[in-house]
Design a protein around this motif. Structure first.
Motif, PDB file in Angstrom:
ATOM      1  N   ALA A  77       2.517  56.612 -64.262  1.00  0.00           N
ATOM      2  CA  ALA A  77       2.585  55.902 -63.022  1.00  0.00           C
ATOM      3  C   ALA A  77       1.005  55.617 -62.573  1.00  0.00           C
ATOM      4  O   ALA A  77       0.762  54.404 -62.240  1.00  0.00           O
ATOM      5  CB  ALA A  77       3.076  56.863 -62.138  1.00  0.00           C
ATOM      6  N   GLN A  78       0.149  56.579 -62.890  1.00  0.00           N
ATOM      7  CA  GLN A  78      -1.086  56.367 -62.513  1.00  0.00           C
ATOM      8  C   GLN A  78      -1.669  55.190 -63.254  1.00  0.00           C
ATOM      9  O   GLN A  78      -2.821  54.158 -62.789  1.00  0.00           O
ATOM     10  CB  GLN A  78      -2.018  57.505 -62.587  1.00  0.00           C
ATOM     11  N   LEU A  79      -1.636  55.126 -64.774  1.00  0.00           N
ATOM     12  CA  LEU A  79      -1.944  54.039 -65.452  1.00  0.00           C
ATOM     13  C   LEU A  79      -1.710  52.716 -64.919  1.00  0.00           C
ATOM     14  O   LEU A  79      -2.235  51.418 -64.945  1.00  0.00           O
ATOM     15  CB  LEU A  79      -1.574  54.340 -67.044  1.00  0.00           C
ATOM     16  N   ALA A  80      -0.148  52.707 -64.608  1.00  0.00           N
ATOM     17  CA  ALA A  80       0.293  51.465 -64.227  1.00  0.00           C
ATOM     18  C   ALA A  80      -0.043  50.826 -62.743  1.00  0.00           C
ATOM     19  O   ALA A  80      -0.305  49.661 -62.707  1.00  0.00           O
ATOM     20  CB  ALA A  80       1.971  51.810 -64.101  1.00  0.00           C
ATOM     21  N   SER A  81      -0.439  51.876 -61.991  1.00  0.00           N
ATOM     22  CA  SER A  81      -0.931  51.365 -60.626  1.00  0.00           C
ATOM     23  C   SER A  81      -2.132  50.947 -60.648  1.00  0.00           C
ATOM     24  O   SER A  81      -2.707  49.859 -60.206  1.00  0.00           O
ATOM     25  CB  SER A  81      -0.579  52.599 -59.534  1.00  0.00           C
ATOM     26  N   PHE A  82      -3.001  51.441 -61.518  1.00  0.00           N
ATOM     27  CA  PHE A  82      -4.353  51.060 -62.118  1.00  0.00           C
ATOM     28  C   PHE A  82      -4.377  49.517 -62.518  1.00  0.00           C
ATOM     29  O   PHE A  82      -5.155  48.820 -61.949  1.00  0.00           O
ATOM     30  CB  PHE A  82      -5.026  52.031 -63.144  1.00  0.00           C
ATOM     31  N   CYS A  83      -3.403  49.172 -63.301  1.00  0.00           N
ATOM     32  CA  CYS A  83      -3.122  48.071 -64.124  1.00  0.00           C
ATOM     33  C   CYS A  83      -2.784  47.067 -63.262  1.00  0.00           C
ATOM     34  O   CYS A  83      -3.208  45.842 -62.962  1.00  0.00           O
ATOM     35  CB  CYS A  83      -2.261  48.081 -65.272  1.00  0.00           C
ATOM     36  N   GLU A  84      -2.082  47.348 -62.433  1.00  0.00           N
ATOM     37  CA  GLU A  84      -1.442  46.632 -61.048  1.00  0.00           C
ATOM     38  C   GLU A  84      -2.589  46.239 -60.110  1.00  0.00           C
ATOM     39  O   GLU A  84      -2.758  44.938 -59.745  1.00  0.00           O
ATOM     40  CB  GLU A  84      -0.283  47.280 -60.195  1.00  0.00           C
TER      41      GLU A  84
END
Ligand SMILES: Cc1cc2nc3c(=O)[nH]c(=O)nc-3n(C[C@H](O)[C@H](O)[C@H](O)COP(=O)(O)O)c2cc1C
Length: 339
Positions: A77-84
Motif C-alpha cells: 500500500a505504501q509503495l503504491a501510494s508513493f508511485c501514485e
C-alpha cells in the motif's frame, strides 16, 4: 516453510543482513565526459522517462518485491501510494502465493486502492509457467490488481539455492510463449539479480516479450539471501557471487536493438543517480531498483522514499546539465569515459 513465511524472511534479511554481491554492477568502470560548455538551462532539463509508451516523472521502476503475508499488504500500500503521488511505475511481488491461497489476494489488490492511476505490473515466476498456466489463474494475476503489464521473473539460481525451490526449468520457454498469447497486456521479463545475457534476451524477444529488465549482478544477491535463511540445507556459498554484472548485460542486450523493437530496463545494483544516468548512456530506456527502496521505506516510511527520489532527481538534473543534455534520451556512450 510456507511461501508466506519465506517472503517475510526475504524482506527481513534484505533489511538486516549484508546480502550484496561482492562483485560490482560495473558502473564504476565509467566516469562522465564533463562538458565545460553546456548549452543547457538547468531549469529546462526534462527528467521524464517513458516505458511501453507511457510517460513517467522519472525513469525509475519500483521493482517487484512483496505480497502474500500479513504485513505485506501494508508495504504494498505504501509503495503504491508513493508511485501514485510521484508518477512512477511499480511491480508487485510474485503472485504465486495468492494463486495457491486466495486469502492472500488482498495483500496484492490493495495496490490498486492506493494507486488507481499508476502503472502497475503483475508478477509471476517463469518456473510457475512450466506445463502452462490455466486461464482462470492467468486472468486472476492480471484482474486482481488491474495490471498494465505482466512481469515474468526468471530466477533459476535463487530456486536452486532454496531447499524447497523449483528444480525443473524445462518448459519455461513454452510457458512464456503461451502466456504472451493469453494476456492482452505487454509482457516484461526480468531476472532477480543474476542478469540476462544477449542470447537469453534474443530468445525472449523472438517469443514476443516487449521489455527486458536485465536485473544483473552487483546489487542484491539472491543466492546470499537464500543461503542466510534458517533452513535444513547446507548453504552453498560458492554461488553467492554468481551472475552477469548489470553493465555487461546492458552493453550486450542493447545491441539487439538493431534487430528488435523493445524497451530495455537497467536494474540490479542501481544505487545512485550516477548509475541511472550511466544506464541511459549505455542504452537503457528505463531503470529499476528494489533494495534501496524497501530500506528507505522501512527506515523512514513513505517520507524516506520521497527523500531518496528527490535526491536522485536533483542530482540527475545536475549531471545531465554537466553533460550538456536536456533529457535522459539525449544520452549516448560519448557521455562516458572508460576509467
Ligand atoms: C525484499 C525483496 C523481495 C523481492 N521479491 C521479488 C519478487 O517477488 N519477484 C521478483 O520478480 N523480484 C523480486 N525481487 C527482486 C527485485 O525485483 C530485483 O530484481 C533484485 O532485488 C535486484 O535489484 P536490486 O539490486 O535493486 O535489489 C525482490 C527484491 C527484494 C529486495
Amino acid at each position: 516453510m510456507t511461501i508466506q513465511n519465506r517472503k517475510k524472511e526475504h524482506v527481513e534479511l534484505t533489511l538486516k543482513k549484508d546480502i550484496n554481491y561482492e562483485k560490482s554492477s560495473g558502473f564504476e568502470r565509467f566516469s562522465f565526459q564533463h562538458n565545460a560548455l553546456p548549452e543547457v538551462n538547468v531549469d529546462d532539463v526534462d527528467l521524464a522517462g517513458s516505458l511501453l509508451g507511457r510517460s513517467f516523472t522519472f525513469p525509475l521502476f519500483v521493482s517487484s518485491m512483496t505480497g502474500g503475508y500479513s504485513d505485506a499488504g501494508a508495504v504494498n500500500a505504501q509503495l503504491a501510494s508513493f508511485c501514485e503521488r510521484r508518477g512512477l511505475p511499480m511491480g508487485v511481488g510474485s503472485q504465486r502465493v495468492m494463486l495457491e491461497n486466495r486469502n492472500e489476494i488482498e495483500s496484492f489488490s490493495i495496490v490498486r486502492e492506493h494507486a488507481p492511476n499508476a502503472f502497475i505490473a503483475a508478477n509471476i515466476g517463469g518456473a510457475q509457467l512450466v506445463g502452462g498456466m490455466d486461464s482462470e489463474k492467468t486472468a486472476l494475476l492480471i484482474d486482481s490488481i488491474g495490471a498494465d503489464a505482466l512481469i515474468i521473473h526468471l530466477n533459476p539460481l535463487q530456486e536452486l539455492m532454496q531447499p524447497e525451490g523449483d528444480r525443473n526449468f524445462k518448459g519455461i520457454r513454452d510457458g512464456i510463449s503461451s502466456i504472451i498469447k493469453e494476456v492482452n497486456c505487454p509482457v516484461i521479463v526480468k531476472e532477480t539479480g543474476a542478469g540476462i545475457s544477449a542470447e537469453t534476451a534474443r530468445t525472449l524477444l523472438q517469443m514476443g516479450v516487449q521489455v527486458i529488465d536485465v536485473a544483473g549482478a552487483g546489487g542484491t544477491s539472491w543466492a546470499k539471501v537464500e543461503n542466510l535463511r534458517d533452513r535444513s540445507q547446507e548453504p552453498l556459498h560458492q554461488f553467492d557471487d554468481w551472475g552477469i554484472p548489470t553493465v555487461d548485460c546492458l552493453i550486450e542486450v542493447e545491441k539487439l536493438k538493431n534487430d528488435f523493437s523493445f524497451d530495455l530496463i537497467a536494474s540490479g545494483g542501481i544505487r545512485t543517480s550516477s548509475d541511472i544516468v550511466k544506464s541511459f548512456a549505455l542504452g537503457a530506456d528505463f531503470t529499476a531498483s528494489a533494495q534501496p527502496l524497501i530500506k528507505a521505506l522501512f527506515e523512514h516510511g513513505e517520507e524516506g522514499l520521497d527523500t531518496l527520489l528527490d535526491g536522485w532527481m536533483k542530482e540527475s538534473r545536475i549531471i545531465l546539465t554537466l553533460l550538456g543534455c536536456e533529457s535522459f534520451n539525449d544520452l549516448n556512450p560519448s557521455h562516458l569515459r572508460i576509467i
